[in-house]
Design an enzyme around this catalytic site. Structure first.
Site, short mmCIF file in Angstrom:
data_model
loop_
_atom_site.label_atom_id
_atom_site.label_comp_id
_atom_site.label_asym_id
_atom_site.label_seq_id
_atom_site.Cartn_x
_atom_site.Cartn_y
_atom_site.Cartn_z
N ASN A 120 -4.95 1.15 -3.69
CA ASN A 120 -5.82 2.26 -3.28
C ASN A 120 -5.07 3.58 -3.19
O ASN A 120 -3.86 3.58 -3.03
CB ASN A 120 -6.43 1.93 -1.91
N HIS A 175 -14.87 3.85 -4.73
CA HIS A 175 -14.55 2.84 -3.71
C HIS A 175 -14.21 3.61 -2.44
O HIS A 175 -13.07 3.91 -2.17
CB HIS A 175 -13.36 2.02 -4.19
N1 APR Z 1 6.95 -2.83 -6.99
C1 APR Z 1 6.47 -4.05 -6.64
N2 APR Z 1 5.95 -4.30 -5.43
C2 APR Z 1 5.92 -3.31 -4.55
C3 APR Z 1 6.40 -2.01 -4.82
C4 APR Z 1 6.93 -1.78 -6.12
N3 APR Z 1 7.40 -0.61 -6.49
N4 APR Z 1 6.22 -1.24 -3.73
C5 APR Z 1 5.65 -2.01 -2.79
N5 APR Z 1 5.48 -3.27 -3.28
C6 APR Z 1 4.95 -4.45 -2.60
C7 APR Z 1 5.37 -4.57 -1.15
O1 APR Z 1 6.70 -5.05 -1.05
C8 APR Z 1 4.35 -5.54 -0.61
O2 APR Z 1 4.80 -6.89 -0.67
O3 APR Z 1 3.53 -4.39 -2.52
C9 APR Z 1 3.15 -5.35 -1.54
C10 APR Z 1 1.90 -4.86 -0.82
O4 APR Z 1 1.47 -5.87 0.01
P1 APR Z 1 0.82 -5.64 1.46
O5 APR Z 1 1.65 -4.66 2.22
O6 APR Z 1 0.56 -6.98 2.04
O7 APR Z 1 -0.54 -4.87 1.11
P2 APR Z 1 -1.91 -5.53 0.57
O8 APR Z 1 -2.80 -5.83 1.71
O9 APR Z 1 -1.59 -6.61 -0.39
O10 APR Z 1 -2.55 -4.28 -0.20
C11 APR Z 1 -1.98 -3.81 -1.41
O11 APR Z 1 -4.12 -3.26 -2.35
O12 APR Z 1 -6.24 -3.33 -1.41
C12 APR Z 1 -5.16 -2.51 -1.75
O13 APR Z 1 -5.25 -0.70 -0.13
C13 APR Z 1 -4.54 -1.87 -0.52
O14 APR Z 1 -3.13 -0.33 -1.72
C14 APR Z 1 -3.15 -1.56 -1.01
C15 APR Z 1 -2.87 -2.72 -2.00
#
Ligand code: APR
Length: 311
Positions: A120, A175
């Site tokens: 998002n 969204h």
């Molecule tokens: N490359 C790979 N993974 C990454 C990177 C990157 N450059 N930067 C962050 N991450 C990973 C984080 O380490 C984390 O494990 O992205 C993951 C995000 O997971 P959560 O914090 O659990 O978030 P989540 O609830 O999965 O949401 C992710 O989806 O629905 C949307 O708004 C929400 O933008 C958010 C995304």
């Protein structure tokens, strides 16, 4: 040969999406995250579901993109999630950096893949992925409409006390606060819900749907919804990998459809092996059209802030 699906970001949405896809058994799944060991650990755990589920899908966890090479579909979930008091738009600049870098790596490893963006603010991140990937628009889609309609369908089914399965719903637009649920095209067993529920009940359900993500963020306190978002993204993967030609609400780049050009918004799309195979256009009432244009304007504003000239 099984297809290959990569999921970038092995957090709540990514890992749950990988689980959903793996359960089907038609594709091998690569989970990528920047946190060392975490995607590998989750992949092992997911792999060990296989014998119980009877799924032969292979799971690989990685911190680089080598393992994702030549994926058929890539789901981008990397980025930060909302906390209470935040709107999806508050994530814009943080997630811009992440999604930009991730898209560049994805494209390098899998130049022919279809990208599904889940990070998002959804419509803006999909626009960024299209811009950075330089893919044709049919190969870059955003997941939002399936989630928004699922929320709407669930609330309607609970109110009507009927099967979730029998309720279909139609939601257009972005969204976020500007989404446009269409009660006249939402049905239970083929009957428009406008025939089954009073207007004020439908209005309340529409309002709850629009704020559906925020309701969950306020309850969870540490992050945002993930079971339904992950399940929705997996449904898009299904439609593409199995060439189902489903008609599903997705964020798609409009090029004049619905009178809107050059921006991602949620519209009904035919999803199959080629990705977005068609944008289904229907006649909207002036009020619905105005709602859709308001959505497009909100997305344009975010795109302006991202300054894509620098992406
Ligand atoms: N490359 C790979 N993974 C990454 C990177 C990157 N450059 N930067 C962050 N991450 C990973 C984080 O380490 C984390 O494990 O992205 C993951 C995000 O997971 P959560 O914090 O659990 O978030 P989540 O609830 O999965 O949401 C992710 O989806 O629905 C949307 O708004 C929400 O933008 C958010 C995304």
């Amino acid at each position: 040969m099984r297809k290959k699906v990569s999921v970038i970001g092995a957090g709540n949405v990514g890992a749950t999406c990988a689980q959903r896809i793996g359960e089907k058994g038609y594709a091998d799944v690569v989970l990528v995250d920047i946190v060392e060991g975490m995607p590998q650990g989750k992949a092992l755990d997911l792999q060990q579901c296989g014998p119980i589920l009877g799924s032969d899908a292979r799971f690989v966890g990685a911190n680089s993109y080598q393992e994702t090479a030549n994926s058929d579909v890539v789901v981008i979930t990397s980025g930060v999630a909302r906390k209470p008091g935040m709107s999806r738009d508050d994530l814009l600049l943080t997630n811009k950096k992440i999604v930009q870098q991730v898209t560049e790596s994805v494209v390098q490893a899998s130049p022919n893949c279809i990208i599904i963006v889940v990070s998002n603010p959804l419509d803006a991140m999909a626009q960024l992925a299209l811009h950075v990937s330089k893919f044709p628009r049919h190969r870059v889609l955003g997941m939002s409409g399936i989630l928004d309609t699922a929320r709407y369908r669930a609330f309607l089914a609970l109110e009507l006390n009927v099967s979730m399965q029998d309720v279909t719903a139609f939601v257009l637009g972005g969204h976020g606060d500007t989404m446009v649920p269409l009660p006249r095209l939402s049905t239970a067993g083929g009957i428009p819900v406008t025939e089954l529920l009073p207007k004020d009940t439908i209005d309340k359900i529409v309002n709850r749907t629009i704020k559906g993500g925020g309701e969950i963020v306020a309850l969870l306190k540490t992050g945002s919804a993930y079971y339904a978002p992950a399940t929705a993204a997996a449904e898009m993967v299904d439609a593409i990998v199995l060439d189902k030609k489903r008609i599903l609400p997705c964020a798609a780049y409009l090029d004049g459809e619905y009178g809107i050009k050059g921006v991602f918004v949620g519209v009904p799309v035919k999803l199959g092996a080629k990705g977005m195979e068609q944008i289904i256009q229907i006649k909207l009432t002036p009020e619905e059209q105005a709602g859709l244009e308001k959505s497009a304007a909100a997305v344009r504003e975010l795109i302006g802030v991202m300054n894509l000239g620098n992406a």
